[in-house]
Design an enzyme around this catalytic site. Structure first.
Site, PDB file in Angstrom:
ATOM      1  N   HIS A 127       0.841  -1.200   0.000  1.00 49.98           N
ATOM      2  CA  HIS A 127       0.000   0.000   0.000  1.00 49.98           C
ATOM      3  C   HIS A 127       0.869   1.241   0.000  1.00 49.98           C
ATOM      4  O   HIS A 127       1.831   1.328   0.755  1.00 49.98           O
ATOM      5  CB  HIS A 127      -0.959   0.023   1.198  1.00 49.98           C
ATOM      6  CG  HIS A 127      -0.299  -0.215   2.522  1.00 49.98           C
ATOM      7  ND1 HIS A 127       0.083  -1.474   2.938  1.00 49.98           N
ATOM      8  CD2 HIS A 127       0.075   0.632   3.495  1.00 49.98           C
ATOM      9  CE1 HIS A 127       0.646  -1.388   4.132  1.00 49.98           C
ATOM     10  NE2 HIS A 127       0.669  -0.122   4.490  1.00 49.98           N
TER      11      HIS A 127
HETATM   12  P1  AMP Z   1       1.780   0.479   7.424  1.00 51.48           P
HETATM   13  O1  AMP Z   1       1.523  -1.002   7.239  1.00 51.48           O
HETATM   14  O2  AMP Z   1       2.615   0.807   8.610  1.00 51.48           O
HETATM   15  O3  AMP Z   1       2.335   1.143   6.191  1.00 51.48           O
HETATM   16  O4  AMP Z   1       0.400   1.199   7.691  1.00 51.48           O
HETATM   17  C1  AMP Z   1      -0.846   0.553   7.600  1.00 51.48           C
HETATM   18  C2  AMP Z   1      -1.904   1.646   7.551  1.00 51.48           C
HETATM   19  O5  AMP Z   1      -3.169   1.014   7.413  1.00 51.48           O
HETATM   20  C3  AMP Z   1      -1.970   2.500   8.805  1.00 51.48           C
HETATM   21  O6  AMP Z   1      -1.852   3.859   8.418  1.00 51.48           O
HETATM   22  C4  AMP Z   1      -3.330   2.181   9.412  1.00 51.48           C
HETATM   23  O7  AMP Z   1      -3.917   3.313  10.004  1.00 51.48           O
HETATM   24  C5  AMP Z   1      -4.113   1.704   8.218  1.00 51.48           C
HETATM   25  N1  AMP Z   1      -5.187   0.745   8.485  1.00 51.48           N
HETATM   26  C6  AMP Z   1      -5.240  -0.253   9.403  1.00 51.48           C
HETATM   27  N2  AMP Z   1      -6.360  -0.983   9.260  1.00 51.48           N
HETATM   28  C7  AMP Z   1      -7.039  -0.437   8.217  1.00 51.48           C
HETATM   29  C8  AMP Z   1      -8.285  -0.731   7.572  1.00 51.48           C
HETATM   30  N3  AMP Z   1      -9.058  -1.763   7.967  1.00 51.48           N
HETATM   31  N4  AMP Z   1      -8.688   0.047   6.553  1.00 51.48           N
HETATM   32  C9  AMP Z   1      -7.924   1.089   6.141  1.00 51.48           C
HETATM   33  N5  AMP Z   1      -6.740   1.421   6.702  1.00 51.48           N
HETATM   34  C10 AMP Z   1      -6.305   0.666   7.725  1.00 51.48           C
END
Ligand code: AMP
Ligand code: ZN
Length: 209
Positions: A127
């Site tokens: 992502h």
């Molecule tokens: P990272 O894996 O550290 O790059 O970040 C994961 C991102 O996903 C974080 O900014 C979270 O706030 C976000 N996140 C966690 N769960 C969800 C979800 N169910 N839907 C959308 N975003 C999410």
């Protein structure tokens, strides 16, 4: 590429298949994005290659996630054949962010964005973060949150693409990256440092224009 932010109906699975998949995927928190990828209700944009959603725990006023539709776990699984996809995700991220900013009448740092990847992601689906540079958000709570978006732990999407083109893969120095998360809290706009997140947040207001 579709120019509107409206959801499209590409590559959808049947509802039963979807429900079953979601049930099994929800068994582990790190699959949250795989679930979100299949959830039309949270979708801001989708085309043949990627999907855009809002981050569920935004660390700034506008915080989006751009994910490829094909399952790619993380940057370790990416090679130079993925360059066109990553370029497309960056282009889409910019377009969607600018449309949202215009719709929300965002100005100044609320309408300035960075696009990139966490060096060590927590969720198991590639992502790209799209994050406005105000960092005004109740979900920004910890030093780790701050440093993950304001130090070189945040890998600019354009640098990732350049790196892939030059070296065919992304190598991350995990120990160095983990240390960055413990850096002192330094403002992303000026040299000031702060002992606590509340003090940093108070200071961030002085950069709002
Ligand atoms: P990272 O894996 O550290 O790059 O970040 C994961 C991102 O996903 C974080 O900014 C979270 O706030 C976000 N996140 C966690 N769960 C969800 C979800 N169910 N839907 C959308 N975003 C999410
Ligand atoms: Zn400052």
């Amino acid at each position: 590429m579709a120019s509107s932010m409206s959801p499209t109906t590409t590559k959808r699975k049947g509802p039963l298949e979807n429900n079953n998949q979601n049930k099994s995927k929800k068994s582990h928190w790190s699959a949250a994005l795989s679930d979100a990828l299949d959830d039309e209700s949270v979708r801001l944009y989708r085309d043949d290659l990627c999907t855009v959603i809002r981050d569920k725990f935004p660390k700034a006023k506008i915080h989006l996630l751009v994910m490829p539709n094909e399952h790619i776990t993380d940057l370790k699984c990416v090679n130079d054949t993925h360059v066109p996809l990553l370029k497309h995700m960056l282009k889409v991220g910019k377009e969607v962010a600018e449309k949202i900013a215009a719709k929300e009448n965002a100005t100044g740092s609320f309408a300035q964005f960075r696009y990139g990847y966490h060096a060590i992601p927590s969720l198991a689906l590639l992502h790209m973060h799209v994050i406005s540079q105000d960092f005004i958000s109740p979900s920004l709570k910890t030093k780790k949150h701050w440093n993950s978006f304001t130090t070189s732990y945040f890998l600019d999407a354009s640098d990732v693409i350049d790196d892939l083109q030059a070296n065919h893969a992304i190598r991350v120095d995990v120990a160095r990256m983990r240390k960055l998360l413990d850096n002192e809290l330094q403002c992303h706009e000026c040299p000031h440092t702060f002992p606590t997140i509340p003090k940093l947040k108070q200071h961030l207001m002085t950069h709002i224009y």
